[in-house]
Design an enzyme around this catalytic site. Structure first.
Site, PDB file in Angstrom:
ATOM      1  N   GLU A   1       0.505  -1.028   0.030  1.00  0.00           N
ATOM      2  CA  GLU A   1      -0.130  -0.091  -0.208  1.00  0.00           C
ATOM      3  C   GLU A   1       0.899   1.694  -0.040  1.00  0.00           C
ATOM      4  O   GLU A   1       0.115   2.407  -0.958  1.00  0.00           O
ATOM      5  CB  GLU A   1      -0.921   0.101   0.920  1.00  0.00           C
ATOM      6  CG  GLU A   1      -1.662  -1.077   1.226  1.00  0.00           C
ATOM      7  CD  GLU A   1      -2.005  -1.891   1.924  1.00  0.00           C
ATOM      8  OE1 GLU A   1      -0.589  -3.007   1.913  1.00  0.00           O
ATOM      9  OE2 GLU A   1      -2.927  -3.268   1.769  1.00  0.00           O
TER      10      GLU A   1
ATOM     11  N   HIS B   1     -10.697  -3.980   9.446  1.00  0.00           N
ATOM     12  CA  HIS B   1     -11.215  -3.713   8.027  1.00  0.00           C
ATOM     13  C   HIS B   1     -12.737  -3.026   8.408  1.00  0.00           C
ATOM     14  O   HIS B   1     -13.239  -3.626   7.672  1.00  0.00           O
ATOM     15  CB  HIS B   1     -11.502  -5.241   7.233  1.00  0.00           C
ATOM     16  CG  HIS B   1     -10.428  -6.080   7.151  1.00  0.00           C
ATOM     17  ND1 HIS B   1      -9.191  -6.585   7.410  1.00  0.00           N
ATOM     18  CD2 HIS B   1      -9.746  -6.015   5.507  1.00  0.00           C
ATOM     19  CE1 HIS B   1      -7.852  -7.378   7.575  1.00  0.00           C
ATOM     20  NE2 HIS B   1      -8.358  -7.208   6.051  1.00  0.00           N
TER      21      HIS B   1
END
Lengths: 340, 321
Positions: A73, A142
């Site tokens: 990322e 998440h």
């Protein structure tokens, strides 16, 4: 002509339109093609992102413009920043906003500050699509609603649509904005459906929307909590109370005028946010009401947010974590008990 | 190999960087400047050896020790000096300062205050030139310390996987701030890290313009031909501290004096260029005088320039038009 589309399909349509209209728009992120593009193996299209929002793009626009990245990322977000500063218009996907934990620098210290640091000479037209929010039993890492963090960084804009039609128009506006935009897609809304106009249209960033009109109380929401607020408005209506429901849509820039106009009309405001309670949008709306709407207030501003805890897994716990219709109604009744 | 004209230009740049940095050192110590200054003295051959191969369609990302990269990439000296004084006429209107000098028109996409952060940005610029097929390349300058950052590894992996026209210039000056490089990584040649990404790598004598020029040239040539990225480790040394005001203490006088006496990139270039018949000592002394005058003029101009207005704090955050 409007048709009924899912939130995901509306996003997908916006990406198709943006890429068709501008060759500089590229898509990068984990699984955005998902291994698609291998025509020799008969794999022309695969995942198209975890929710399918980028499905079909590689077949139409090719691997040069639709790039699966390694699970890196920080690396690919940094690449997207460099590409944006040098003439491309990247749409980078951080699959879940929680993953900013390993990718924050390109957003915090680079994309957001380049224009300022370089004396107004840089343009960083980066859109960072990312998934936010709880409700899908995805647990602590998440499910967070971390947009309060990106809103606090000068140089960024932060957007969160609540309907498929807004998702399409806001995404097109975000991609075409010359500033870095954090585009939040709410997990629990991805399969929701709604009427979506055909063709190319933009919803200007920084404009809230009044999605239900009423004169007794203002309910302010964003993303999923707009729908929770609408449910609460239905319940309040049964008690003879009419709620004005404001969908912020854009968290920075914030449409203060629409919020204040509603407060002026109703005299009471409840802000509903599925983020944690401190230093977030709910607190900011509260401060706005005190600072610029003090004369309108007939009762204290109430915040209905998640508690100051991580997002739990067990359905029983997660349901308790989320702002609910009942919590909103209770907050409104608390306001009604206030003697003005 | 370079021509006589190019040799004079190379020396002019080496001298400009050296004199610019030494002038800053003096002025900072005299209390004339604010902020952090990380000076490039000793490493000049790297920036000049690499940027001699670049033009305006090529991009460079830099780090906290970025003045040399900026000068070698053609950023205006007066604009840089005014920026360092925090003046309105600075290249970034006084908003960035030493660690954020950038000039996108020159392909200089930014010095950087975060170690390693410029590396993926250069890969992003390489993606731009690749998608737009401009024929350009993108170069990232960074130090030995940055090779221990995740951004370095993630960016190299992406660049190699996508075979982008990127060149990674690792300036190994032996110290990450105060910590010796061998305390931070278990190998002597950090260039071996390229092997993890199946990437071409080279090691150059970073004190010798000609060696840097040759090795960087090979890497840049490969990138331009579409043969993918390379990592070039330039062994170098900084003659001054990590920043102006650094109490040092982490290296011996013998070590410093050995590099300064025997490896200084300016005399090294001068000796070789004269031996090769490219330049005369007289011509170089004329350049010395010209550079001194140019830097004094930049200082005078920066000192006279206005500061920004206090209300300028609010502008340039967003593109508004």
């Amino acid at each position: 002509m409007a048709r009924t589309l899912s939130f995901t399909a509306a996003l997908n349509e916006a990406l198709h339109i943006a890429m068709e209209a501008d060759d500089d728009v590229i898509i990068i992120g984990e699984d955005v093609a998902g291994g698609g593009g291998r025509k020799d193996q008969g794999i022309e299209d695969a995942w198209g992102g975890p929710f399918g929002a980028t499905r079909g793009l590689i077949g139409k626009f090719g691997p040069e413009r639709v790039r699966d990245t390694p699970i890196s990322e920080m690396g690919f977000l940094g690449v997207a920043v460099g590409a944006a500063a040098t003439g491309l218009r990247p749409v980078a996907e951080i699959m879940f906003i929680d993953f900013l934990g390993v990718a924050l620098d390109p957003l915090l210290n680079q994309a957001s500050k380049m224009r300022y640091m370089f004396g107004g000479k840089a343009r960083v037209p980066l859109t960072m699509r990312t998934n936010v929010g709880a409700g899908n039993r995805a647990s602590c890492q998440h499910s967070q609603a971390l947009y309060g963090m990106t809103v606090a960084i000068p140089g960024l804009k932060t957007v969160i649509p609540s309907t498929p039609a807004d998702a399409k128009g806001l995404l097109l506006a975000s991609i075409r904005d010359d500033n870095p935009v954090v585009f939040c897609e709410t997990k629990s809304l991805m399969n929701s459906e709604g009427e979506v106009p055909e063709g190319d249209y933009e919803i200007p960033l920084g404009t809230a929307s009044v999605v239900r009109e009423g004169g007794d109380v203002t309910l302010v929401g964003m993303g999923r909590t707009v729908h929770t607020a609408l449910e609460a408005a239905d319940a309040l209506a049964e008690d003879g109370l009419q709620a004005d429901v404001v969908d912020l849509r854009s968290l920075y820039p914030l449409d203060e005028a629409t919020v204040l106009a509603s407060l002026e009309k109703t005299g009471r405001l409840v802000v509903v946010d599925e983020a944690t309670p401190y230093c977030g949008i709910a607190s900011e709306i509260g401060a706005l009401c005190i600072d610029k709407g003090f004369d309108f207030l007939n009762a204290p501003v109430k915040k209905v947010t998640a508690p100051h805890t991580p997002v739990p897994f067990s359905p029983v716990l997660e349901d308790e974590y989320m702002p609910s219709q009942e919590k909103i109604v209770a907050a409104v009744h608390e306001q009604l008990g206030w003697n003005t | 190999m370079i021509s006589r004209e190019e040799a004079l230009d190379v020396y002019q740049q080496l001298r400009t960087i050296r004199s610019f940095e030494e002038k800053l050192d003096t002025m900072m110590k005299a209390g004339k400047m604010a902020g952090f200054l990380h000076l490039y003295v000793g490493q000049e051959a790297v920036a000049v050896g690499v940027c001699s191969h670049l033009n305006d369609r090529d991009y460079v990302s830099s780090n906290h020790r970025g003045h040399g990269h900026c000068i070698a990439k053609g950023v205006d000296l007066k604009g840089m000096m005014a920026e360092l004084f925090g003046k309105k006429t600075g290249i970034c209107k006084g908003k960035g300062g030493s660690m954020h000098i950038a000039d996108l028109d020159r392909g200089m996409i930014g010095a950087n205050g975060i170690v390693g952060a410029g590396i993926p940005q250069a890969v992003g610029a390489a993606l731009t030139v690749s998608v737009k097929k401009t024929g350009g390349v993108a170069v990232a300058f960074f130090g030995d310390g940055a090779t221990n950052q995740g951004q370095f590894h993630e960016a190299l992996n992406i660049a190699a996987t996508w075979k982008l026209p990127a060149v990674f210039i690792l300036e190994n000056n032996g110290y990450g701030e105060a910590t010796p490089a061998e305390f931070a990584a278990p190998m002597t040649d950090l260039a071996v890290r390229a092997k993890s990404y199946a990437m071409h790598s080279l090691v150059a004598d970073g004190m010798d313009f000609f060696d840097v020029f040759e090795k960087a040239g090979e890497a840049i040539d490969r990138a331009r031909k579409g043969e993918g990225p390379s990592l070039v480790e330039c062994k170098t040394y900084r003659f001054l501290g990590h920043f102006v005001g650094d109490p040092i203490g982490y290296r011996t006088d013998e070590e410093l004096n050995d590099w300064k006496t025997n490896r200084d990139p300016l005399p090294t270039f001068e000796t070789k260029a004269i031996e090769m018949g490219l330049v005369s000592a007289d011509a170089l002394r004329r350049i010395d005088a010209e550079v001194t005058a140019e830097i004094e003029a930049a200082v005078a101009s920066a000192e006279e320039a206005p500061f920004p207005s206090p209300e300028d704090v609010l502008t340039d955050v967003y593109v508004t038009e």
